[in-house]
Design a protein around this motif. Sequence first.
Motif, PDB file in Angstrom:
ATOM      1  N   UNK A 275      -2.396  -6.548  -6.225  1.00 57.26           N
ATOM      2  CA  UNK A 275      -1.467  -6.915  -5.142  1.00 57.26           C
ATOM      3  C   UNK A 275      -0.756  -8.276  -6.431  1.00 57.26           C
ATOM      4  N   UNK A 276      -1.299  -8.916  -7.455  1.00 58.18           N
ATOM      5  CA  UNK A 276      -0.163  -9.936  -7.897  1.00 58.18           C
ATOM      6  C   UNK A 276       0.349  -9.441  -8.830  1.00 58.18           C
ATOM      7  N   UNK A 277       0.337  -7.494  -9.084  1.00 55.20           N
ATOM      8  CA  UNK A 277       1.375  -7.232 -10.618  1.00 55.20           C
ATOM      9  C   UNK A 277       1.902  -6.967  -9.692  1.00 55.20           C
ATOM     10  N   UNK A 278       2.152  -6.304  -7.949  1.00 55.38           N
ATOM     11  CA  UNK A 278       2.877  -5.416  -7.669  1.00 55.38           C
ATOM     12  C   UNK A 278       3.723  -6.827  -6.955  1.00 55.38           C
ATOM     13  N   UNK A 279       3.430  -8.076  -6.692  1.00 54.18           N
ATOM     14  CA  UNK A 279       4.649  -8.676  -6.669  1.00 54.18           C
ATOM     15  C   UNK A 279       5.486  -9.549  -7.362  1.00 54.18           C
ATOM     16  N   UNK A 280       4.919  -9.065  -8.556  1.00 53.51           N
ATOM     17  CA  UNK A 280       5.329 -10.010 -10.101  1.00 53.51           C
ATOM     18  C   UNK A 280       6.720  -8.447 -10.226  1.00 53.51           C
ATOM     19  N   UNK A 281       5.951  -7.323 -10.275  1.00 52.62           N
ATOM     20  CA  UNK A 281       7.270  -6.025 -10.146  1.00 52.62           C
ATOM     21  C   UNK A 281       8.425  -6.008  -8.960  1.00 52.62           C
ATOM     22  N   UNK A 282       8.035  -6.628  -7.857  1.00 56.08           N
ATOM     23  CA  UNK A 282       9.288  -6.517  -7.082  1.00 56.08           C
ATOM     24  C   UNK A 282      10.237  -7.912  -6.801  1.00 56.08           C
ATOM     25  N   UNK A 283       9.636  -8.410  -8.066  1.00 60.63           N
ATOM     26  CA  UNK A 283      10.621 -10.273  -7.919  1.00 60.63           C
ATOM     27  C   UNK A 283      10.873 -10.071  -8.984  1.00 60.63           C
ATOM     28  N   UNK A 284      10.966  -8.288 -10.200  1.00 59.22           N
ATOM     29  CA  UNK A 284      11.643  -8.390 -11.402  1.00 59.22           C
ATOM     30  C   UNK A 284      12.666  -7.238 -11.342  1.00 59.22           C
ATOM     31  N   UNK A 285      12.430  -6.957  -9.820  1.00 62.19           N
ATOM     32  CA  UNK A 285      13.452  -5.670  -9.870  1.00 62.19           C
ATOM     33  C   UNK A 285      14.414  -6.280  -9.067  1.00 62.19           C
ATOM     34  N   UNK A 286      15.457  -5.776  -9.132  1.00 61.02           N
ATOM     35  CA  UNK A 286      17.153  -5.945  -9.119  1.00 61.02           C
ATOM     36  C   UNK A 286      16.864  -5.800  -7.900  1.00 61.02           C
ATOM     37  N   UNK A 287      18.083  -6.644  -6.791  1.00 66.87           N
ATOM     38  CA  UNK A 287      18.557  -5.899  -5.838  1.00 66.87           C
ATOM     39  C   UNK A 287      19.040  -4.520  -5.781  1.00 66.87           C
ATOM     40  N   UNK A 288      18.960  -3.558  -4.873  1.00 68.68           N
ATOM     41  CA  UNK A 288      19.617  -2.224  -5.428  1.00 68.68           C
ATOM     42  C   UNK A 288      18.579  -1.212  -6.396  1.00 68.68           C
ATOM     43  N   UNK A 289      17.422  -2.166  -7.163  1.00 68.77           N
ATOM     44  CA  UNK A 289      17.216  -1.138  -8.422  1.00 68.77           C
ATOM     45  C   UNK A 289      15.857  -0.548  -7.556  1.00 68.77           C
ATOM     46  N   UNK A 290      15.361   0.254  -8.803  1.00 68.87           N
ATOM     47  CA  UNK A 290      13.940   1.096  -7.914  1.00 68.87           C
ATOM     48  C   UNK A 290      12.718   1.074  -9.262  1.00 68.87           C
ATOM     49  N   UNK A 291      11.502   0.906  -8.465  1.00 66.24           N
ATOM     50  CA  UNK A 291      10.766   1.168  -9.448  1.00 66.24           C
ATOM     51  C   UNK A 291       9.980   2.152  -9.158  1.00 66.24           C
ATOM     52  N   UNK A 292       9.609   3.080 -10.327  1.00 64.02           N
ATOM     53  CA  UNK A 292       8.685   3.546 -10.445  1.00 64.02           C
ATOM     54  C   UNK A 292       7.526   3.707 -10.962  1.00 64.02           C
ATOM     55  N   UNK A 293       6.283   4.096 -10.127  1.00 65.51           N
ATOM     56  CA  UNK A 293       5.016   3.872 -10.646  1.00 65.51           C
ATOM     57  C   UNK A 293       4.737   5.072 -10.553  1.00 65.51           C
ATOM     58  N   UNK A 294       3.816   5.279 -11.652  1.00 60.65           N
ATOM     59  CA  UNK A 294       3.210   7.106 -12.007  1.00 60.65           C
ATOM     60  C   UNK A 294       1.724   6.596 -11.878  1.00 60.65           C
ATOM     61  N   UNK A 295       0.220   7.294 -11.421  1.00 59.65           N
ATOM     62  CA  UNK A 295      -1.002   6.978 -12.210  1.00 59.65           C
ATOM     63  C   UNK A 295      -1.499   7.873 -11.656  1.00 59.65           C
ATOM     64  N   UNK A 296      -3.457   7.770 -11.385  1.00 61.40           N
ATOM     65  CA  UNK A 296      -3.999   8.485 -10.713  1.00 61.40           C
ATOM     66  C   UNK A 296      -4.151   8.783  -8.832  1.00 61.40           C
ATOM     67  N   UNK A 297      -4.561   9.632  -8.652  1.00 62.65           N
ATOM     68  CA  UNK A 297      -5.899   9.319  -6.870  1.00 62.65           C
ATOM     69  C   UNK A 297      -7.120   9.098  -7.877  1.00 62.65           C
ATOM     70  N   UNK A 298      -8.163   8.408  -6.510  1.00 66.00           N
ATOM     71  CA  UNK A 298      -9.376   9.259  -6.132  1.00 66.00           C
ATOM     72  C   UNK A 298     -10.140  10.269  -7.130  1.00 66.00           C
ATOM     73  N   UNK A 299      -9.125  11.039  -6.395  1.00 62.26           N
ATOM     74  CA  UNK A 299      -9.836  12.578  -6.935  1.00 62.26           C
ATOM     75  C   UNK A 299      -9.753  12.914  -8.754  1.00 62.26           C
TER      76      UNK A 299
END
Length: 199
Positions: free
Chosen positions: A114-138
């Motif tokens: 939650x903290x990580x995502x909050x920081x990521x959102x704050x670091x993104x400029x208006x109109x900018x994009x976030x790209x996340x890539x990771x693993x699922x529970x499987x």
Amino acid sequence: MWEERFAASTEYVFGTAPAQFMETHLPYFSTGASALAVADGEGRNSVFMAAQGMSVTALEFAPTAIERARALATEHGVEVQFLQCDILNDPWPETTFDVVAGIFIQFVGPEGRAHQFAQIKQATAPGGVVLLHGYTPKQLEYGTGGPPFVENLYTEDMLRDAFADWEILECRAYERELEEGKGHSGRSALIDFVARKPA
């Protein structure tokens, strides 16, 4: 933990090529745009973005990883601003970025995320994009990389909820063979997520 892991190896733990995710999302990396690579490790993804003509800042805690990342940038003839940063406890850059990329950054549980995502959102400029890539529970069934804790892993619903007020451009779980150094090797349960911040 991460410094110990990187220092214990004489090779790049996750290889020197960018994550396959980065290559398949190349259109988001445009010349002249700014980018932030979160928990960048040994530099394979930040160097890739810099090679696309982007102005790149990379956050990483482990000194050994940063040293290797700088060497990789030199090898590729690109410039990246590498900052030693504990992303959960240290301040992030005050500037905002056109692209914020978090590639396999699932080393925290729900509270840290939650903290990580909050920081990521704050670091993104208006109109900018976030790209996340990771693993699922499987991914726990495969054991070919990533954390052994199900609470650290992403689901499509989790990511959609976390960025509910953003324009979600992609949210897709799938399986693929990975060969990204010794750290990510074999059949893997993955998820790609891209969202645009409201302008």
